[in-house]
Motif scaffolding. Structure first.
Motif, PDB file in Angstrom:
ATOM      1  N   ILE A 536     -10.330  -5.294   3.100  1.00 36.59           N
ATOM      2  CA  ILE A 536      -9.764  -4.853   4.486  1.00 36.59           C
ATOM      3  C   ILE A 536      -8.204  -4.503   4.438  1.00 36.59           C
ATOM      4  CG2 ILE A 536      -9.804  -5.721   6.807  1.00 36.59           C
ATOM      5  CD1 ILE A 536     -11.885  -7.715   6.219  1.00 36.59           C
ATOM      6  N   ALA A 537      -7.495  -5.244   3.850  1.00 35.33           N
ATOM      7  CA  ALA A 537      -6.055  -4.917   3.632  1.00 35.33           C
ATOM      8  C   ALA A 537      -5.956  -3.734   3.355  1.00 35.33           C
ATOM      9  CB  ALA A 537      -5.426  -6.257   2.948  1.00 35.33           C
ATOM     10  N   ALA A 538      -6.547  -3.192   2.037  1.00 30.88           N
ATOM     11  CA  ALA A 538      -6.258  -2.122   1.447  1.00 30.88           C
ATOM     12  C   ALA A 538      -6.623  -1.102   2.131  1.00 30.88           C
ATOM     13  CB  ALA A 538      -7.002  -2.136   0.147  1.00 30.88           C
ATOM     14  N   PHE A 539      -7.849  -1.099   2.985  1.00 36.98           N
ATOM     15  CA  PHE A 539      -8.211   0.001   4.090  1.00 36.98           C
ATOM     16  C   PHE A 539      -7.081   0.213   5.064  1.00 36.98           C
ATOM     17  CE2 PHE A 539     -10.589   0.816   7.778  1.00 36.98           C
ATOM     18  CZ  PHE A 539     -11.158   2.230   7.352  1.00 36.98           C
ATOM     19  N   VAL A 540      -6.524  -0.735   5.703  1.00 33.69           N
ATOM     20  CA  VAL A 540      -5.768  -0.672   6.813  1.00 33.69           C
ATOM     21  C   VAL A 540      -4.382  -0.195   6.195  1.00 33.69           C
ATOM     22  CG1 VAL A 540      -4.368  -2.060   8.417  1.00 33.69           C
ATOM     23  CG2 VAL A 540      -6.915  -2.540   8.062  1.00 33.69           C
ATOM     24  N   ALA A 541      -3.975  -0.643   5.055  1.00 34.05           N
ATOM     25  CA  ALA A 541      -2.513  -0.116   4.302  1.00 34.05           C
ATOM     26  C   ALA A 541      -2.664   1.373   4.180  1.00 34.05           C
ATOM     27  CB  ALA A 541      -2.294  -0.996   3.309  1.00 34.05           C
ATOM     28  N   GLU A 542      -3.903   1.839   3.662  1.00 30.49           N
ATOM     29  CA  GLU A 542      -4.194   3.255   3.363  1.00 30.49           C
ATOM     30  C   GLU A 542      -3.995   4.099   4.624  1.00 30.49           C
ATOM     31  OE1 GLU A 542      -7.538   6.096   1.317  1.00 30.49           O
ATOM     32  OE2 GLU A 542      -7.719   4.060   1.387  1.00 30.49           O
ATOM     33  N   GLY A 543      -4.417   3.575   5.825  1.00 29.89           N
ATOM     34  CA  GLY A 543      -4.314   4.296   6.947  1.00 29.89           C
ATOM     35  C   GLY A 543      -2.818   4.356   7.550  1.00 29.89           C
ATOM     36  N   ALA A 544      -2.150   3.015   7.400  1.00 29.60           N
ATOM     37  CA  ALA A 544      -0.988   2.957   7.850  1.00 29.60           C
ATOM     38  C   ALA A 544       0.026   3.516   7.183  1.00 29.60           C
ATOM     39  CB  ALA A 544      -0.432   1.443   8.061  1.00 29.60           C
ATOM     40  N   GLY A 545      -0.128   3.931   5.688  1.00 28.78           N
ATOM     41  CA  GLY A 545       0.810   4.220   4.984  1.00 28.78           C
ATOM     42  C   GLY A 545       2.014   3.234   4.624  1.00 28.78           C
ATOM     43  N   SER A 546       1.644   2.052   4.776  1.00 33.30           N
ATOM     44  CA  SER A 546       2.515   0.831   4.492  1.00 33.30           C
ATOM     45  C   SER A 546       1.796  -0.025   3.491  1.00 33.30           C
ATOM     46  CB  SER A 546       2.523  -0.046   5.554  1.00 33.30           C
ATOM     47  OG  SER A 546       3.130   0.911   6.813  1.00 33.30           O
ATOM     48  N   PRO A 547       2.682  -0.427   2.626  1.00 31.52           N
ATOM     49  CA  PRO A 547       2.207  -1.267   1.636  1.00 31.52           C
ATOM     50  C   PRO A 547       1.567  -2.792   2.056  1.00 31.52           C
ATOM     51  CG  PRO A 547       4.574  -1.793   1.853  1.00 31.52           C
ATOM     52  CD  PRO A 547       4.086  -0.449   2.776  1.00 31.52           C
ATOM     53  N   VAL A 548       0.715  -3.417   1.163  1.00 30.02           N
ATOM     54  CA  VAL A 548      -0.091  -4.835   1.779  1.00 30.02           C
ATOM     55  C   VAL A 548       1.176  -5.862   1.126  1.00 30.02           C
ATOM     56  CG1 VAL A 548      -1.803  -6.193   1.422  1.00 30.02           C
ATOM     57  CG2 VAL A 548      -2.355  -3.937   1.631  1.00 30.02           C
ATOM     58  N   GLN A 549       1.447  -6.598   1.961  1.00 34.19           N
ATOM     59  CA  GLN A 549       2.370  -7.689   1.710  1.00 34.19           C
ATOM     60  C   GLN A 549       1.414  -9.012   1.729  1.00 34.19           C
ATOM     61  OE1 GLN A 549       6.183  -7.924   3.825  1.00 34.19           O
ATOM     62  NE2 GLN A 549       5.202  -6.302   5.391  1.00 34.19           N
ATOM     63  N   ASN A 550       1.579  -9.633   0.413  1.00 29.86           N
ATOM     64  CA  ASN A 550       0.665 -10.632   0.297  1.00 29.86           C
ATOM     65  C   ASN A 550       1.690 -11.818   0.387  1.00 29.86           C
ATOM     66  OD1 ASN A 550      -0.744 -12.869  -0.793  1.00 29.86           O
ATOM     67  ND2 ASN A 550      -1.405 -11.719  -2.670  1.00 29.86           N
ATOM     68  N   LEU A 551       1.498 -12.715   1.702  1.00 31.86           N
ATOM     69  CA  LEU A 551       2.561 -13.617   1.971  1.00 31.86           C
ATOM     70  C   LEU A 551       1.925 -14.977   2.247  1.00 31.86           C
ATOM     71  CD1 LEU A 551       4.395 -11.444   4.511  1.00 31.86           C
ATOM     72  CD2 LEU A 551       5.161 -11.793   2.318  1.00 31.86           C
ATOM     73  N   ASP A 552       1.857 -15.854   1.354  1.00 27.55           N
ATOM     74  CA  ASP A 552       1.569 -17.398   1.359  1.00 27.55           C
ATOM     75  C   ASP A 552       0.134 -17.493   2.344  1.00 27.55           C
ATOM     76  OD1 ASP A 552       3.804 -18.312   0.284  1.00 27.55           O
ATOM     77  OD2 ASP A 552       5.206 -18.078   2.201  1.00 27.55           O
ATOM     78  N   GLY A 553      -0.905 -16.933   1.503  1.00 28.11           N
ATOM     79  CA  GLY A 553      -2.105 -17.269   1.993  1.00 28.11           C
ATOM     80  C   GLY A 553      -2.591 -16.066   3.267  1.00 28.11           C
ATOM     81  N   VAL A 554      -1.668 -15.096   3.518  1.00 25.52           N
ATOM     82  CA  VAL A 554      -2.197 -14.124   4.399  1.00 25.52           C
ATOM     83  C   VAL A 554      -2.134 -12.728   3.745  1.00 25.52           C
ATOM     84  CG1 VAL A 554      -2.036 -15.434   6.374  1.00 25.52           C
ATOM     85  CG2 VAL A 554      -0.142 -13.849   5.796  1.00 25.52           C
ATOM     86  N   PHE A 555      -2.653 -11.539   4.036  1.00 21.87           N
ATOM     87  CA  PHE A 555      -2.120  -9.963   3.742  1.00 21.87           C
ATOM     88  C   PHE A 555      -1.725  -9.555   5.221  1.00 21.87           C
ATOM     89  CE2 PHE A 555      -5.701 -10.385   1.027  1.00 21.87           C
ATOM     90  CZ  PHE A 555      -5.011 -10.215  -0.422  1.00 21.87           C
ATOM     91  N   LEU A 556      -0.419  -9.027   5.128  1.00 24.30           N
ATOM     92  CA  LEU A 556       0.090  -8.493   6.157  1.00 24.30           C
ATOM     93  C   LEU A 556       0.492  -7.118   5.890  1.00 24.30           C
ATOM     94  CD1 LEU A 556       2.898 -10.195   8.445  1.00 24.30           C
ATOM     95  CD2 LEU A 556       3.298  -7.583   7.546  1.00 24.30           C
ATOM     96  N   ILE A 557      -0.008  -6.317   7.073  1.00 25.96           N
ATOM     97  CA  ILE A 557       0.230  -4.777   7.192  1.00 25.96           C
ATOM     98  C   ILE A 557       0.981  -4.399   8.320  1.00 25.96           C
ATOM     99  CG2 ILE A 557      -0.675  -2.422   6.918  1.00 25.96           C
ATOM    100  CD1 ILE A 557      -2.773  -5.449   6.265  1.00 25.96           C
ATOM    101  N   ASP A 558       2.225  -3.698   7.966  1.00 27.87           N
ATOM    102  CA  ASP A 558       3.039  -3.329   9.216  1.00 27.87           C
ATOM    103  C   ASP A 558       2.703  -1.825   9.598  1.00 27.87           C
ATOM    104  OD1 ASP A 558       4.924  -2.475  11.157  1.00 27.87           O
ATOM    105  OD2 ASP A 558       6.855  -3.368   9.748  1.00 27.87           O
ATOM    106  N   LEU A 559       2.433  -1.730  11.058  1.00 22.98           N
ATOM    107  CA  LEU A 559       1.867  -0.538  11.658  1.00 22.98           C
ATOM    108  C   LEU A 559       3.033   0.194  12.345  1.00 22.98           C
ATOM    109  CD1 LEU A 559      -1.854  -1.600  13.041  1.00 22.98           C
ATOM    110  CD2 LEU A 559      -1.053  -1.037  10.921  1.00 22.98           C
ATOM    111  N   ARG A 560       4.123  -0.390  12.251  1.00 24.21           N
ATOM    112  CA  ARG A 560       5.144   0.238  13.077  1.00 24.21           C
ATOM    113  C   ARG A 560       5.447   1.521  12.473  1.00 24.21           C
ATOM    114  NH1 ARG A 560       9.183  -4.514  13.666  1.00 24.21           N
ATOM    115  NH2 ARG A 560       8.690  -4.329  11.443  1.00 24.21           N
ATOM    116  N   SER A 561       5.639   1.466  11.211  1.00 25.26           N
ATOM    117  CA  SER A 561       6.275   2.692  10.435  1.00 25.26           C
ATOM    118  C   SER A 561       5.609   4.176  11.063  1.00 25.26           C
ATOM    119  CB  SER A 561       6.330   2.514   9.106  1.00 25.26           C
ATOM    120  OG  SER A 561       5.029   2.415   8.437  1.00 25.26           O
ATOM    121  N   GLY A 562       4.432   4.169  11.124  1.00 22.03           N
ATOM    122  CA  GLY A 562       3.798   5.329  11.578  1.00 22.03           C
ATOM    123  C   GLY A 562       4.242   5.959  12.735  1.00 22.03           C
TER     124      GLY A 562
END
Length: 562
Positions: A536-562
């Motif tokens: 799921i993280a890879a799919f969202v990151a691909e659409g956002a053009g942002s990297p997936v951040q692996n942070l202490d038990g969660v994947f975080l994707i920043d959507l603001r850069s788009g």
């Protein structure tokens, strides 16, 4: 946390919300200042807390503990106090008629009854069952008042109690109005035969004075709640639950359920119209307690001093038990009466939302009073009937053992380390976040754990998901935030063809951005995800053009850069 289902996640969230609102009153917190309407959940539409179990009456006194130790600890303290607090109030009521020993026994039987303990497995708002015995206590004090001034003072106290109850559970308050009406009607009939006209007129004046004061005070205290119910958005537009489902079975009163010593976790449930959360099944009293209550009623029905008490208690308990069966009536899962007395309540506005199963608290209280009175009367006659006393004491011991409840399980809440402190660095305050798994209306462990994650941050961000009762422009009743574009997209497999996947990801993220979402946070190693978290993280990151951040038990994707 102590829980069987995952409704406690919702209460933990409201504890954190109340603490945040109070902090905001003093210039801290998220800046949200309304206790009964919030956009911190189900953003941006928000949630009408007046129609939900926001437990403001408990959450506000617990604010200091929530600030110091967090909402999970505050919730655990509150739920552990529910049973002993309920027991003490029942003992206070029963002490008006018996010595301390029987009052202690009756209080224990009520406070640690199957009803209270079962509700403690998930429903804080119903497990804190202190109001029913306190209202009866207040009515008795009102009947004994020697002046209208005293009646007025007692009425004001009753009004404050009822006003508080509105902010703990408006459903229990609504059920209390049903039980109170039955109690007063039964008492009027019974006592009318034992007093002259002058006494009746004096008593009626005291009741009217105290009742008017209680009603006016409760309505005044409840005005903010009623106003939010009627004017704020998100109110349900139809009956909250379907009728004919949440009904007690005739056998529930003697059939050991999950939260009983004789039943336990492996108890086979009675057949139901549909599967019922075990935390709702709380009508069990047990064979011995029912028989003891019946014998006490028969033997003391015409007792000179205790007769009126026994008659009022037994008749009120019987009527409320019949109402708790709902409409229709079922015996061992089979319909035996197509239309029960509760049908008269189902057609009423507001009261039609009361689940009949939850009226079991009133026959339980009545049975507790009869247990205490029966033991008290046997003790009083110990000089002449020692055998009767011995038999009664043994019977009481058997009752206590037979009704003993099973424990409410405790389980570890899965909170990724990201929510210990890292969230503040990566999520700016006030950010709009979509968390996965999204909260869902499911009575199962961890179904709504995302709400706990938000709660332990002190409402640092706004959550698009939510578990609540509400409505939308297209649905008259909903039980959670509606699926967004990502939720809908993940109901089908993620496309494997690169071009198709890229197009789907881009369109999905564009819709999330249009909704105002700043971040997507996906828990790792958690339940209720439609696909593995990394996919799921890879799919969202691909659409956002942002990297997936692996942070202490969660994947975080920043959507603001788009």
């Amino acid at each position: 946390m102590f829980a069987h289902n995952d409704d406690p996640s919702l209460f933990i969230w409201w504890f954190a919300h109340a603490a945040d609102v109070v902090a905001s009153w003093f210039g801290q917190g998220s800046g949200k200042t309304k206790l009964l309407f919030t956009q911190l959940m189900n953003h941006p539409a928000g949630v009408n807390g007046a129609w939900n179990t926001s437990v403001v009456g408990i959450a506000l006194p617990m604010v200091p503990i929530t600030w110091l130790l967090g909402p999970v600890v505050a919730y655990n303290i509150a739920i552990m106090l529910a049973a002993p607090a309920s027991a003490l109030t029942a003992a206070l009521l029963i002490r008006q008629f018996t010595t301390r020993g029987p009052a202690f026994l009756g209080g224990f039987a009520y406070g640690f009854s199957t009803y209270v303990v079962a509700q403690s497995a998930g429903h804080l708002n119903l497990a804190v069952a202190i109001t029913p015995p306190l209202v009866v206590y207040g009515l008795i004090r009102l009947a004994r008042a020697r002046s209208r001034r005293r009646a007025l003072a007692i009425g004001l106290g009753l009004g404050c109690l009822l006003g508080w109850q509105l902010y703990v559970s408006s459903e229990l308050a609504a059920g209390l109005s049903i039980a109170g009406s039955v109690f007063c009607a039964v008492a009027a009939v019974v006592l009318a035969q034992r007093s002259d006209a002058v006494q009746r007129r004096a008593g009626l004046k005291r009741l009217l004075t105290g009742g008017a004061a209680a009603a006016a005070t409760a309505l005044l205290i409840g005005l903010p709640l009623f106003r939010t119910m009627l004017t704020a958005p998100g109110a349900p537009q139809q009956t909250i639950r379907p009728h004919g489902v949440w009904n007690n079975d005739v056998l529930d009163v003697v059939f050991p359920s999950r939260f009983t010593l004789l039943g336990g976790p492996d108890a086979d449930p009675l057949p139901r119209v549909q599967a019922i959360d075990p935390a709702e099944v709380g009508a069990y009293l047990g064979f011995f307690w029912v028989v003891f209550a019946i014998l006490t009623t028969v033997l003391l029905w015409r007792h000179r001093r205790l007769g009126p008490l026994v008659q009022i208690t037994a008749l009120t308990g019987l009527v409320m038990w019949m109402l708790s069966l709902g409409s229709p009536w079922f015996f061992a899962g089979r319909e035996i009466l197509a239309v029960g007395p509760y049908r008269l309540i189902e057609v009423l506005p507001v009261l039609g939302n009361v689940l009949p199963m939850r009226l079991a608290v009133y026959p339980t209280l009545a049975a507790a009073v009869l247990l205490a009175v029966g033991v008290h009367e046997a003790q009083r006659k110990r000089g002449r009937q020692s055998r009767l006393l011995a038999l009664t004491q043994v019977t009481a011991a058997v009752i206590v053992i037979a009704i003993s409840t099973g424990p409410v399980s405790a389980r570890q809440v899965p909170i990724p380390e990201f929510y210990d402190s890292g969230y503040a660095e990566h999520l700016p305050a006030g950010s709009v976040v979509k968390t996965m798994p999204r909260p869902i209306a499911l009575a199962a462990p961890d179904a709504d754990v995302a709400l706990v994650w938000q709660a332990v941050t002190g409402m640092h961000y706004r959550e698009t998901g939510g578990y609540f009762i509400g409505s939308t422009d297209t649905s008259p009743i909903v039980f959670g935030a509606q699926r967004d574009t990502l939720d809908e997209r993940l109901r089908a497999p993620i496309p494997s063809a690169p071009e198709e996947r890229a197009r789907a990801a881009s369109e999905t993220v564009a819709a999330l951005r249009a909704q105002g979402i700043d971040f997507v946070v996906i828990g790792q190693d958690v339940a209720y995800l439609p696909f593995p978290a990394d996919q799921i993280a890879a799919f969202v990151a691909e659409g956002a053009g942002s990297p997936v951040q692996n942070l202490d038990g969660v994947f975080l994707i920043d959507l603001r850069s788009g």
